[in-house]
Each structure stands twice: as structure tokens, then as C-alpha cells.
Design a protein around this motif. Structure first.
Motif: not given
Length: 116
Positions: A49-60
Motif C-alpha cells: 500500500l505504501r509503495i502504491r501511494v508513493i507511485a501514485l503521488e509521483n504520477m500525480l
């Protein structure tokens, strides 16, 4: 839920919750409370979940950096909108979410200036 009389599994409950986010915008205020039936996330699930949140933040950040000034302004407006308004209780999570959204837009602006 399957056609049996058994209570839904944790996986089925997670799938239902995620499908609500996809088509209803989040948790439903009138939904029956079944949270006790959901098993807590394992350490491996929390890491994912943390990895996905980091990825989503960077994509945003990447999307906002390449977006228009208007899009970044709208993102800032939404952050300001979710911040506690006068007469309402100031919840620490809401305050932090608003700050974090603004920080994401600021990072996008910073990246945009570096990339120019």
C-alpha cells in the motif's frame, strides 16, 4: 457476495469497498458497519500500500507538472476546500491531507521549472 448463507470473506469485503470507490466516490455514510469482519492488513500488504501511494503521488506530480496552470489552480482550490472551514471541527487528518495536496502541487511546479 456468493449465493451462500456464509458471511463474506475479507477479500470479498475489500473488493466491495474498492468497487464503491470506483463508482460512488468513497464510503457510503448509510452503509452498515461491517468493518469488524475485515481482517487487518498484513505487514506485506501495508508495504504494498505504501509503495502504491508513493507511485501514485509521483504520477500525480508528473501529470500536474505537465498540466496547465488552471489544473494546478484547481488542485490548490480542492486542497483549500477540504481544509476545515469556520464553524467545523478541525480534524488533524483533514488538515494534513490539505497540506499534503498543496505540497504535491508545489512539487509539480518545482519539477516544471527544473524541466523548462
Amino acid at each position: 457476495m456468493s449465493g451462500t448463507d456464509h458471511p463474506p470473506s475479507a477479500a470479498e469485503l475489500r473488493l466491495r469497498a474498492l468497487s464503491r470507490w470506483d463508482n460512488e466516490g468513497g464510503a457510503i455514510a448509510t452503509a452498515p458497519s461491517r468493518h469488524a469482519d475485515v481482517a487487518p492488513l498484513s505487514p506485506a500488504e501495508l508495504i504494498q500500500l505504501r509503495i502504491r501511494v508513493i507511485a501514485l503521488e509521483n504520477m500525480l506530480i508528473a501529470v500536474l507538472a505537465d498540466g496547465t496552470d488552471r489544473q494546478r489552480d484547481v488542485a490548490r482550490d480542492i486542497a483549500a476546500y477540504i481544509a476545515p472551514r469556520s464553524g467545523f471541527t478541525h480534524h488533524p487528518l483533514t488538515i494534513e491531507a490539505s497540506r499534503h495536496m498543496t505540497a504535491l502541487v508545489d512539487r509539480a511546479v518545482h519539477y516544471r521549472t527544473i524541466d523548462s
